[in-house]
Design an enzyme around this catalytic site. Structure first.
Site, PDB file in Angstrom:
ATOM      1  CG  ASN A 119      45.738  37.958  48.598  1.00 41.90           C
ATOM      2  OD1 ASN A 119      45.855  39.032  49.188  1.00 41.90           O
ATOM      3  ND2 ASN A 119      46.409  36.873  48.947  1.00 41.90           N
ATOM      4  CD1 TRP A 120      44.122  43.290  45.039  1.00 40.65           C
ATOM      5  CD2 TRP A 120      44.447  45.457  45.534  1.00 40.65           C
ATOM      6  NE1 TRP A 120      43.204  44.024  44.325  1.00 40.65           N
ATOM      7  CE2 TRP A 120      43.380  45.359  44.620  1.00 40.65           C
ATOM      8  CE3 TRP A 120      44.833  46.715  45.989  1.00 40.65           C
ATOM      9  CZ2 TRP A 120      42.696  46.484  44.134  1.00 40.65           C
ATOM     10  CZ3 TRP A 120      44.147  47.836  45.522  1.00 40.65           C
ATOM     11  CH2 TRP A 120      43.104  47.718  44.602  1.00 40.65           C
ATOM     12  CE  LYS A 121      49.798  36.762  47.022  1.00 41.70           C
ATOM     13  NZ  LYS A 121      50.642  35.601  46.979  1.00 41.70           N
ATOM     14  CG  HIS A 155      47.145  33.636  51.767  1.00 36.19           C
ATOM     15  ND1 HIS A 155      48.489  33.426  51.563  1.00 36.19           N
ATOM     16  CD2 HIS A 155      46.595  33.795  50.538  1.00 36.19           C
ATOM     17  CE1 HIS A 155      48.737  33.477  50.253  1.00 36.19           C
ATOM     18  NE2 HIS A 155      47.599  33.699  49.618  1.00 36.19           N
ATOM     19  CD  GLU A 215      51.611  34.895  50.380  1.00 42.29           C
ATOM     20  OE1 GLU A 215      50.984  35.938  50.617  1.00 42.29           O
ATOM     21  OE2 GLU A 215      51.807  34.472  49.222  1.00 42.29           O
ATOM     22  CD  GLU A 263      45.159  30.672  47.705  1.00 39.64           C
ATOM     23  OE1 GLU A 263      44.953  31.359  46.721  1.00 39.64           O
ATOM     24  OE2 GLU A 263      45.792  31.070  48.688  1.00 39.64           O
ATOM     25  N   GLY A 319      52.319  31.963  43.781  1.00 39.60           N
ATOM     26  CA  GLY A 319      53.384  32.896  43.426  1.00 39.60           C
ATOM     27  C   GLY A 319      54.584  32.241  42.761  1.00 39.60           C
ATOM     28  CB  SER A 347      50.453  30.328  39.396  1.00 43.43           C
ATOM     29  OG  SER A 347      51.528  30.523  40.293  1.00 43.43           O
ATOM     30  N   GLY A 350      46.364  36.042  43.021  1.00 46.22           N
ATOM     31  CA  GLY A 350      47.383  36.914  43.604  1.00 46.22           C
ATOM     32  C   GLY A 350      47.983  37.802  42.524  1.00 46.22           C
ATOM     33  N   GLY A 351      49.126  37.382  42.011  1.00 48.47           N
ATOM     34  CA  GLY A 351      49.892  38.198  41.057  1.00 48.47           C
ATOM     35  C   GLY A 351      49.064  38.809  39.932  1.00 48.47           C
TER      36      GLY A 351
HETATM   37  C1  PEP Z   1      47.235  34.090  46.450  1.00 46.45           C
HETATM   38  O1  PEP Z   1      47.763  35.110  46.849  1.00 46.45           O
HETATM   39  O2  PEP Z   1      46.281  33.619  47.096  1.00 46.45           O
HETATM   40  C2  PEP Z   1      47.718  33.472  45.213  1.00 46.45           C
HETATM   41  C3  PEP Z   1      47.129  32.395  44.798  1.00 46.45           C
HETATM   42  O3  PEP Z   1      48.780  34.091  44.587  1.00 46.45           O
HETATM   43  P1  PEP Z   1      49.265  33.823  43.061  1.00 46.45           P
HETATM   44  O4  PEP Z   1      48.038  33.913  42.175  1.00 46.45           O
HETATM   45  O5  PEP Z   1      50.248  34.896  42.777  1.00 46.45           O
HETATM   46  O6  PEP Z   1      49.870  32.446  43.015  1.00 46.45           O
END
Ligand code: PEP
Length: 257
Positions: A9-11, A96, A98, A168, A174, A214, A235-236
């Site tokens: 997920n590049w956000k 998500h 967010e 999640e 994040g 994460s 994500g990251g």
């Molecule tokens: C996500 O964006 O779905 C996510 C899990 O981010 P991260 O891996 O950065 O926690």
């Protein structure tokens, strides 16, 4: 057996030029056989068409990060399922945390989007998960069960077998904090049992349930080794080819034979 599916997920990161660099980096390092594992990248809308042209013919599938539940119309700022299909998307992330937190998305809206996505030939990656406050109040099970039941409302068992659920925990997204493999496995099993109650156990056993929060190269092997963790929503760590590839390698290593 369920495949291990790794989705990035590049956000709201990466211009088209940066997207090209990232995808080319991933492709250059994806030189090993994936076996039953699958890889999805979910860039922002502005990079979808470009990324599609770069992943076409490769083992990498394309997903979007959101979609609206109408085909077209006066919905300024929204993007429809046929539009996503037209640029080569096969997947779409829905609900998500967010989107729930900053854009007011509810379980009902996520359900509406999931039904429309499925009817349009897109595979939804539907996100659920508790906040830190809910975990501390010991209501994680109740929250996640309600989310799963609501987002799957009126979805047929044939369709539920095609979609992906991403567990999640909001406190792990994040933040650098990860659920322990056992904490994650416990909730994944709860999700599978909830689907089993709604449909049938044979259906629940087919549903891919990803973990997100994460996920990094260092923790991915232990997480992906859990019986009910069928992949990761990253994500990251998906924003750099090296770390994304290392997670994919662990998905291949932990794939059930
Ligand atoms: C996500 O964006 O779905 C996510 C899990 O981010 P991260 O891996 O950065 O926690």
């Amino acid at each position: 057996m369920r495949p291990k599916i790794i989705a990035g997920n590049w956000k709201m990161y990466k211009t088209p030029t940066e997207s090209k660099d990232l995808v080319e980096g991933i492709k250059a390092k994806l030189t090993f056989p994936l076996g039953a594992a699958k890889v999805i990248v979910c860039p922002p809308f502005t990079s979808l068409a470009l990324v599609q042209s770069l992943v076409s013919g490769s083992a990498i599938a394309l997903g979007a990060q959101n979609v609206y539940f109408e085909d077209e119309g006066a919905y300024t700022g929204e993007v429809s399922p046929p539009m996503l299909r037209s640029v080569g998307c096969s997947y779409v992330i829905l609900g998500h945390s967010e989107r729930r937190q900053y854009f007011g998305e509810t379980n009902e809206l996520v359900n509406k989007k999931a039904r429309k996505a499925l009817a349009s030939g897109l595979i939804p990656i539907v996100c659920v998960g508790e906040t830190l406050e809910q975990r501390e109040k010991n209501i994680t099970d109740q929250i996640v069960t309600t989310q799963v039941r609501s987002v799957l409302k009126d979805i047929s068992s044939g369709d539920v077998e095609r979609l992906i659920i991403a567990y999640e925990p909001v406190w792990a997204i994040g933040t650098g904090k990860t659920a322990t493999p056992q904490q994650a496995q416990d909730v994944h099993l709860l999700i599978r049992k909830t689907i089993g109650q709604m449909y049938a156990w044979a259906t629940a056993e087919k549903v891919v349930i990803q973990y997100g929060g994460s996920v990094k190269p260092e923790n991915s092997r232990d997480l992906l080794s859990q019986a009910d963790i069928d992949g990761a929503l990253v994500g990251g760590a998906c924003l750099k080819a090296d770390s994304f590839i290392a997670i994919i390698e662990n998905a291949v290593l932990t794939s059930r034979k």
